[in-house]
Design an enzyme around this catalytic site. Structure first.
Site, PDB file in Angstrom:
ATOM      1  N   SER A 236     -19.761 -13.170  -8.942  1.00 44.59           N
ATOM      2  CA  SER A 236     -19.413 -13.978  -7.781  1.00 44.59           C
ATOM      3  C   SER A 236     -18.448 -13.232  -6.856  1.00 44.59           C
ATOM      4  O   SER A 236     -18.783 -12.147  -6.394  1.00 44.59           O
ATOM      5  CB  SER A 236     -18.871 -15.320  -8.251  1.00 44.59           C
ATOM      6  OG  SER A 236     -19.040 -16.256  -7.227  1.00 44.59           O
ATOM      7  N   LYS A 240     -18.986  -9.424  -5.423  1.00 48.42           N
ATOM      8  CA  LYS A 240     -18.820  -8.863  -4.076  1.00 48.42           C
ATOM      9  C   LYS A 240     -17.962  -7.601  -4.226  1.00 48.42           C
ATOM     10  O   LYS A 240     -18.189  -6.567  -3.593  1.00 48.42           O
ATOM     11  CB  LYS A 240     -18.128  -9.870  -3.149  1.00 48.42           C
ATOM     12  CG  LYS A 240     -18.792 -11.266  -3.093  1.00 48.42           C
ATOM     13  CD  LYS A 240     -18.049 -12.218  -2.152  1.00 48.42           C
ATOM     14  CE  LYS A 240     -18.134 -13.704  -2.479  1.00 48.42           C
ATOM     15  NZ  LYS A 240     -19.374 -14.390  -2.362  1.00 48.42           N
ATOM     16  N   TRP A 327     -26.414 -22.031  -3.472  1.00 50.46           N
ATOM     17  CA  TRP A 327     -25.281 -21.633  -2.614  1.00 50.46           C
ATOM     18  C   TRP A 327     -25.279 -20.113  -2.411  1.00 50.46           C
ATOM     19  O   TRP A 327     -24.921 -19.609  -1.355  1.00 50.46           O
ATOM     20  CB  TRP A 327     -24.020 -22.103  -3.329  1.00 50.46           C
ATOM     21  CG  TRP A 327     -22.693 -21.898  -2.687  1.00 50.46           C
ATOM     22  CD1 TRP A 327     -21.699 -21.081  -3.132  1.00 50.46           C
ATOM     23  CD2 TRP A 327     -22.177 -22.539  -1.523  1.00 50.46           C
ATOM     24  NE1 TRP A 327     -20.602 -21.177  -2.319  1.00 50.46           N
ATOM     25  CE2 TRP A 327     -20.870 -22.068  -1.321  1.00 50.46           C
ATOM     26  CE3 TRP A 327     -22.711 -23.482  -0.632  1.00 50.46           C
ATOM     27  CZ2 TRP A 327     -20.072 -22.492  -0.263  1.00 50.46           C
ATOM     28  CZ3 TRP A 327     -21.919 -23.894   0.429  1.00 50.46           C
ATOM     29  CH2 TRP A 327     -20.620 -23.404   0.601  1.00 50.46           C
ATOM     30  N   HIS A 378     -24.270 -21.344 -11.734  1.00 52.04           N
ATOM     31  CA  HIS A 378     -23.461 -20.217 -11.273  1.00 52.04           C
ATOM     32  C   HIS A 378     -22.507 -19.792 -12.389  1.00 52.04           C
ATOM     33  O   HIS A 378     -21.554 -20.512 -12.698  1.00 52.04           O
ATOM     34  CB  HIS A 378     -22.670 -20.702 -10.055  1.00 52.04           C
ATOM     35  CG  HIS A 378     -21.796 -19.675  -9.425  1.00 52.04           C
ATOM     36  ND1 HIS A 378     -22.293 -18.616  -8.726  1.00 52.04           N
ATOM     37  CD2 HIS A 378     -20.451 -19.551  -9.389  1.00 52.04           C
ATOM     38  CE1 HIS A 378     -21.295 -17.889  -8.271  1.00 52.04           C
ATOM     39  NE2 HIS A 378     -20.159 -18.434  -8.663  1.00 52.04           N
TER      40      HIS A 378
HETATM   41  C1  GTR Z   1     -17.260 -19.925  -4.201  1.00 52.86           C
HETATM   42  C2  GTR Z   1     -17.523 -19.059  -3.019  1.00 52.86           C
HETATM   43  C3  GTR Z   1     -18.559 -18.043  -3.377  1.00 52.86           C
HETATM   44  C4  GTR Z   1     -18.269 -17.380  -4.710  1.00 52.86           C
HETATM   45  C5  GTR Z   1     -17.672 -18.325  -5.724  1.00 52.86           C
HETATM   46  C6  GTR Z   1     -17.043 -17.660  -6.947  1.00 52.86           C
HETATM   47  O1  GTR Z   1     -16.437 -20.976  -3.944  1.00 52.86           O
HETATM   48  O2  GTR Z   1     -17.960 -19.840  -1.970  1.00 52.86           O
HETATM   49  O3  GTR Z   1     -18.712 -17.110  -2.348  1.00 52.86           O
HETATM   50  O4  GTR Z   1     -17.483 -16.269  -4.542  1.00 52.86           O
HETATM   51  O5  GTR Z   1     -16.713 -19.123  -5.189  1.00 52.86           O
HETATM   52  O6  GTR Z   1     -16.371 -16.629  -6.858  1.00 52.86           O
HETATM   53  O7  GTR Z   1     -17.223 -18.221  -8.038  1.00 52.86           O
END
Ligand code: GTR
Length: 395
Positions: A236, A240, A327, A378
């Protein structure tokens, strides 16, 4: 303000509507706008790159600069000294299958310093020096518990050890707390305060990626570790970061970017799921100031995220999604990976990727490209890691 209840309700509804409108997320494939991706091989002077030398000498540096200036900020590399202190020396662990080392990495500049705490398990029975998976940990520190009292799927160190890999992890808060009010308190205020005054200055994600490179510096000094086989992994926001780290630092042998979504491995121009305006509103401290210019203006960006993945070329790269994590735009992630093919082709590397995204739980694993869309939420799980290991065994 003296509003009667009806007026108050109307004001609330109006506000809620404006707010929702500003951050409306699209999950309907038929509403994805038509878009043209910027050409990864076309230089700013309009020349089409046809060989790897021009890619490496002209286009790659151009793209790195565009990502620095418009999204992730500069990556300062100057510092006065770096020191490694082994605070835990080769402690037998995992029923003798590994030893635990804990290393404190201190980096000094202008008499100030930051400390990165590295947790490292090295396999005892495998080939030495060992290849290593380095996790950029953006979750709780207990996910990388050195005592192994807690075993988290987020970092299945035992699985890595069983397969002959060293397992390493550091926590992002050592470089920049993941918080909009305190993110400057570690690396930025101490070593690079000048970055805070620049519109293309380093922010939290840049600081985390910088930390991964300092761990790489350490690996180059540890004879138990094969510094030519370091696979940088993130989930996540950490995913990045793993891409940005591998783009910047060619010493990373390969990159894994798990469920990294917007401003990670997913295409911005599809405007599907999380968008730039939303990520900038929620996490203004992750990316540089210039990135705010692209709120609701994805098509004006001089780059898109396929170009970030392409900066890892010709090294192997694995990106993932989870089926319920719309998402993070699974389709847009696959398409970004696919759009890096022209760069790998310069190195005569075939991607082996299908034309369309593979089905759920159908990993595609080749010599340089890995992709899967795991059933579920996620997260980063044993399923994900087992596939990263399969992938890494191929190179
Ligand atoms: C979310 C964010 C994502 C992702 C995520 C994470 O809230 O919108 O871009 O980075 O967090 O890191 O779990």
């Amino acid at each position: 303000m003296d509003l009667n209840p009806m007026k108050r309700l109307l004001t609330f509804l109006l506000f809620a509507n404006v707010f929702n409108g500003a951050f409306a997320q699209n999950y309907d494939e038929s509403k994805v706008p038509a878009y043209t991706l910027p050409d990864v091989l076309k230089t700013e002077a309009g020349k089409v790159v046809a060989d790897k030398k021009t890619w490496e000498q002209v286009r790659r540096p151009e793209l790195l600069k565009l990502f620095e200036d418009n999204i992730y900020g500069q990556m300062p590399t100057a510092f006065d000294s770096i020191r490694y202190k082994t605070v835990q020396v080769d402690k037998p662990a995992m029923d003798g299958k590994a030893v635990l080392k804990q290393v404190e990495i201190s980096v000094f500049r202008n008499k100030k310093s930051v400390q990165i705490s590295l947790v490292l398990f090295v396999p005892t029975q495998a080939r030495k020096p060992a290849p290593v998976f380095l996790l950029i940990n953006n979750r709780g520190k207990d996910n990388t518990d050195p005592t192994r009292a807690k075993k988290s799927e987020f970092w299945p160190a035992e699985m890595l050890i069983e397969n002959g890999y060293a397992a390493a992890a550091f926590h992002v808060s050592d470089l920049a707390p993941d918080n909009k009010d305190t993110y400057t308190s570690a690396l930025l205020e101490k070593l690079y305060p000048e970055q805070l005054t620049m519109d293309n200055g380093m922010k939290a994600i840049g600081a985390w990626a910088w930390g991964a490179s300092r761990v790489m510096d350490y690996f180059e000094t540890d004879k138990d570790i094969n510094a030519k086989k370091v696979i940088v992994v993130g989930h996540s926001r950490g995913g990045k970061t793993s891409l940005w780290a591998a783009a910047q630092d060619k010493r990373f042998a390969a990159c894994v970017s798990n469920c990294s979504g917007n401003t990670g491995a997913a295409l911005a121009r599809r405007q599907y799921g999380e968008r730039i305006s939303r990520i900038n509103a929620t996490f203004p401290y992750w990316f540089n100031n210039n990135y705010k210019k692209y709120n609701d203006r994805e098509n004006d960006l001089p780059v898109d995220q396929h170009m970030l993945i392409a900066l890892v070329a010709p090294r192997p790269v694995y990106v993932t999604n989870a089926s319920k994590d719309l998402w993070a735009d699974p389709k847009g992630t696959f398409l970004a990976l696919k759009a890096t093919e022209p760069v790998y082709t310069l190195y005569k590397i075939k991607s082996g990727l299908p034309q369309n995204p593979p089905g759920i739980d159908m990993p595609v694993i080749g010599s340089h490209f890995g992709y899967h869309n795991r059933e579920g939420e996620h997260n980063m799980t044993n399923y994900d890691w087992a596939n990263f290991i399969r992938f890494a065994k191929g190179f």
